[in-house]
Design a protein around this motif. Sequence first.
Motif: not given
Length: 112
Positions: A34-37, A65-70, A82-86, A106-108
């Motif tokens: 999904v595309k989400a803000t 996941k820590e990698e997304f936060i960092e 901001k818009t992200f694909e999740l 799982k992905s961002l």
Amino acid sequence: MMKSTILKSIFTVFLSLTLMASAILHDTTNDIKVKATFEGYDEMGYNFSYKVKEIQSTLIFEEIKEEFIEKYDLEGETYVGKTFELKYAIIESTDDDSDEEILVLKSLKLLE
């Protein structure tokens, strides 16, 4: 001629087993994209919102996941709005007393 047929059969079985094992280990059949803000981070978790047919929905990930936060500093204000694909999955709680579902990110990917 017989050796060639046997070798082809063995190779085909091996390839099939390898592909099946890969599909089991990397099960993506239940992943939702999904595309989400990004709405921000609070005591409930990391909040993303999206709209489908004029209905606003919010996804709250309690942990990610820590990698997304960092990578995106999701605990700060930089990416709010901001818009992200999740890509995420819904996992049912293993607690017998609860029908709770847990969202697993799982992905961002930043789109803007």
